[in-house]
Design a protein around this motif. Sequence first.
Motif, PDB file in Angstrom:
ATOM      1  N   ALA A   1       1.240  -1.292   0.063  1.00  0.00           N
ATOM      2  CA  ALA A   1      -0.044  -0.381   0.326  1.00  0.00           C
ATOM      3  C   ALA A   1       0.428   1.374   0.079  1.00  0.00           C
ATOM      4  O   ALA A   1       1.001   2.204  -0.830  1.00  0.00           O
ATOM      5  N   VAL A   2       1.661   1.512   0.490  1.00  0.00           N
ATOM      6  CA  VAL A   2       3.073   2.279   0.648  1.00  0.00           C
ATOM      7  C   VAL A   2       3.678   2.703  -0.282  1.00  0.00           C
ATOM      8  O   VAL A   2       3.605   3.513  -0.786  1.00  0.00           O
ATOM      9  N   LEU A   3       3.838   1.266  -1.745  1.00  0.00           N
ATOM     10  CA  LEU A   3       4.869   1.319  -2.793  1.00  0.00           C
ATOM     11  C   LEU A   3       3.462   2.021  -4.124  1.00  0.00           C
ATOM     12  O   LEU A   3       4.274   2.525  -4.360  1.00  0.00           O
ATOM     13  N   LYS A   4       2.101   1.830  -3.462  1.00  0.00           N
ATOM     14  CA  LYS A   4       1.136   2.588  -4.694  1.00  0.00           C
ATOM     15  C   LYS A   4       1.535   1.592  -5.941  1.00  0.00           C
ATOM     16  O   LYS A   4       1.383   2.227  -6.817  1.00  0.00           O
ATOM     17  N   ILE A   5       1.133   0.632  -5.290  1.00  0.00           N
ATOM     18  CA  ILE A   5       1.315  -0.561  -6.721  1.00  0.00           C
ATOM     19  C   ILE A   5       0.284  -0.969  -6.771  1.00  0.00           C
ATOM     20  O   ILE A   5      -0.402  -1.262  -5.734  1.00  0.00           O
ATOM     21  N   PRO A   6      -0.294  -0.454  -8.682  1.00  0.00           N
ATOM     22  CA  PRO A   6      -1.632  -0.366  -9.183  1.00  0.00           C
ATOM     23  C   PRO A   6      -2.329  -2.235  -8.642  1.00  0.00           C
ATOM     24  O   PRO A   6      -1.417  -3.044  -8.501  1.00  0.00           O
ATOM     25  N   ASP A   7      -3.542  -2.001  -7.854  1.00  0.00           N
ATOM     26  CA  ASP A   7      -4.158  -3.292  -8.107  1.00  0.00           C
ATOM     27  C   ASP A   7      -4.148  -3.815  -9.399  1.00  0.00           C
ATOM     28  O   ASP A   7      -4.719  -3.229 -10.820  1.00  0.00           O
ATOM     29  N   PRO A   8      -3.699  -5.179  -9.894  1.00  0.00           N
ATOM     30  CA  PRO A   8      -3.769  -5.939 -11.242  1.00  0.00           C
ATOM     31  C   PRO A   8      -5.149  -5.919 -11.225  1.00  0.00           C
ATOM     32  O   PRO A   8      -5.348  -6.107 -12.782  1.00  0.00           O
ATOM     33  N   ALA A   9      -6.245  -5.817 -10.212  1.00  0.00           N
ATOM     34  CA  ALA A   9      -7.335  -6.099 -11.309  1.00  0.00           C
ATOM     35  C   ALA A   9      -8.184  -4.713 -11.587  1.00  0.00           C
ATOM     36  O   ALA A   9      -9.214  -4.463 -10.963  1.00  0.00           O
ATOM     37  N   ALA A  10      -7.192  -3.399 -11.795  1.00  0.00           N
ATOM     38  CA  ALA A  10      -8.152  -2.094 -12.045  1.00  0.00           C
ATOM     39  C   ALA A  10      -8.570  -2.551 -13.609  1.00  0.00           C
ATOM     40  O   ALA A  10      -8.847  -3.223 -13.615  1.00  0.00           O
ATOM     41  N   ALA A  11      -9.844  -1.510 -13.386  1.00  0.00           N
ATOM     42  CA  ALA A  11     -10.756  -1.445 -14.455  1.00  0.00           C
ATOM     43  C   ALA A  11      -9.675  -0.994 -15.839  1.00  0.00           C
ATOM     44  O   ALA A  11     -10.441  -1.618 -16.188  1.00  0.00           O
ATOM     45  N   ARG A  12      -8.925  -0.225 -15.689  1.00  0.00           N
ATOM     46  CA  ARG A  12      -8.195   0.055 -17.485  1.00  0.00           C
ATOM     47  C   ARG A  12      -7.901  -1.354 -17.436  1.00  0.00           C
ATOM     48  O   ARG A  12      -7.545  -1.718 -18.961  1.00  0.00           O
ATOM     49  N   ALA A  13      -6.704  -2.043 -16.115  1.00  0.00           N
ATOM     50  CA  ALA A  13      -6.179  -2.949 -17.011  1.00  0.00           C
ATOM     51  C   ALA A  13      -7.428  -4.379 -17.803  1.00  0.00           C
ATOM     52  O   ALA A  13      -6.902  -5.300 -18.098  1.00  0.00           O
TER      53      ALA A  13
ATOM     54  N   LEU B   1     -10.248  -3.902 -18.616  1.00  0.00           N
ATOM     55  CA  LEU B   1     -11.118  -3.346 -20.065  1.00  0.00           C
ATOM     56  C   LEU B   1     -10.316  -3.810 -21.052  1.00  0.00           C
ATOM     57  O   LEU B   1     -10.151  -4.812 -21.714  1.00  0.00           O
ATOM     58  N   TRP B   2      -8.689  -4.291 -20.838  1.00  0.00           N
ATOM     59  CA  TRP B   2      -8.041  -4.474 -22.077  1.00  0.00           C
ATOM     60  C   TRP B   2      -7.540  -5.988 -22.050  1.00  0.00           C
ATOM     61  O   TRP B   2      -7.661  -6.238 -23.708  1.00  0.00           O
ATOM     62  N   LEU B   3      -7.639  -6.304 -21.043  1.00  0.00           N
ATOM     63  CA  LEU B   3      -7.927  -7.625 -21.417  1.00  0.00           C
ATOM     64  C   LEU B   3      -9.052  -8.274 -22.019  1.00  0.00           C
ATOM     65  O   LEU B   3      -8.742  -9.239 -22.342  1.00  0.00           O
ATOM     66  N   ARG B   4     -10.083  -8.024 -20.930  1.00  0.00           N
ATOM     67  CA  ARG B   4     -11.370  -8.244 -21.749  1.00  0.00           C
ATOM     68  C   ARG B   4     -11.537  -8.288 -23.426  1.00  0.00           C
ATOM     69  O   ARG B   4     -11.978  -9.025 -24.539  1.00  0.00           O
ATOM     70  N   LEU B   5     -10.843  -7.401 -23.736  1.00  0.00           N
ATOM     71  CA  LEU B   5     -10.445  -6.542 -24.747  1.00  0.00           C
ATOM     72  C   LEU B   5      -9.782  -7.718 -26.302  1.00  0.00           C
ATOM     73  O   LEU B   5      -9.884  -7.826 -27.133  1.00  0.00           O
ATOM     74  N   GLY B   6      -8.628  -8.036 -25.393  1.00  0.00           N
ATOM     75  CA  GLY B   6      -7.916  -9.483 -25.489  1.00  0.00           C
ATOM     76  C   GLY B   6      -8.785  -9.910 -26.624  1.00  0.00           C
ATOM     77  O   GLY B   6      -8.241 -11.267 -27.534  1.00  0.00           O
ATOM     78  N   VAL B   7      -9.211 -10.583 -25.015  1.00  0.00           N
ATOM     79  CA  VAL B   7      -9.817 -12.428 -25.405  1.00  0.00           C
ATOM     80  C   VAL B   7     -11.135 -12.025 -26.190  1.00  0.00           C
ATOM     81  O   VAL B   7     -11.345 -13.191 -26.666  1.00  0.00           O
ATOM     82  N   LEU B   8     -11.739 -11.017 -25.998  1.00  0.00           N
ATOM     83  CA  LEU B   8     -13.280 -10.498 -27.662  1.00  0.00           C
ATOM     84  C   LEU B   8     -12.486 -10.638 -28.845  1.00  0.00           C
ATOM     85  O   LEU B   8     -12.485 -11.513 -29.659  1.00  0.00           O
ATOM     86  N   LEU B   9     -11.431 -10.102 -29.047  1.00  0.00           N
ATOM     87  CA  LEU B   9     -10.333 -10.296 -30.045  1.00  0.00           C
ATOM     88  C   LEU B   9      -9.830 -11.618 -30.847  1.00  0.00           C
ATOM     89  O   LEU B   9      -9.553 -12.316 -31.852  1.00  0.00           O
ATOM     90  N   MET B  10      -9.586 -12.122 -30.066  1.00  0.00           N
ATOM     91  CA  MET B  10      -8.754 -13.451 -29.856  1.00  0.00           C
ATOM     92  C   MET B  10      -9.849 -14.728 -30.522  1.00  0.00           C
ATOM     93  O   MET B  10     -10.068 -15.380 -31.213  1.00  0.00           O
ATOM     94  N   ALA B  11     -10.911 -14.153 -29.458  1.00  0.00           N
ATOM     95  CA  ALA B  11     -12.348 -14.863 -30.646  1.00  0.00           C
ATOM     96  C   ALA B  11     -13.107 -14.698 -31.367  1.00  0.00           C
ATOM     97  O   ALA B  11     -13.360 -15.283 -32.049  1.00  0.00           O
ATOM     98  N   GLY B  12     -13.429 -13.587 -31.326  1.00  0.00           N
ATOM     99  CA  GLY B  12     -13.668 -12.873 -33.058  1.00  0.00           C
ATOM    100  C   GLY B  12     -12.633 -13.488 -34.112  1.00  0.00           C
ATOM    101  O   GLY B  12     -13.244 -13.426 -34.910  1.00  0.00           O
TER     102      GLY B  12
END
Length: 127
Positions: free
Chosen positions: A16-28, A30-41
């Motif tokens: 928390a002190v290092l302020k490392i962003p959460d891996p489940a952040a909204a933008r990441a 979104l891009w992860l889901r977009l990658g899965v959609l592009l692979m399937a599509g």
Amino acid sequence: MTTTEPRADRFVRELAVLKIPDPAAARATLWLRLGVLLMAGGLALGVSGYLVSHNTVDPLVQGDGLALGLGGISATVVGSALFLRYSLTGFLRFWMARQSYDIDLLADRLLERDIHHDPTGNDAAPR
């Protein structure tokens, strides 16, 4: 630097002190889901392009099918790259923070050992 705080709690606090962003952040996510959609599509486009180009004798329709298939392959490659990038980024950030924490813990142990070390060579404290 000895504390009574459990190691896991200290690790979470230091993250928390290092302020490392959460891996489940909204933008990441979104891009992860977009990658899965592009692979399937892309796979669906590639298969449909193959079927279109092989089920006709009209060269114009075959050309359209080939272009559709190549677009599908391109979408699959881009989607795979997005998926790999954003899935590995979260893991590697956490791994690097964990490595930093472990190295800090090792440095603390070495400092404690040096404090208890007798410079005459007669160590009273076990190593």
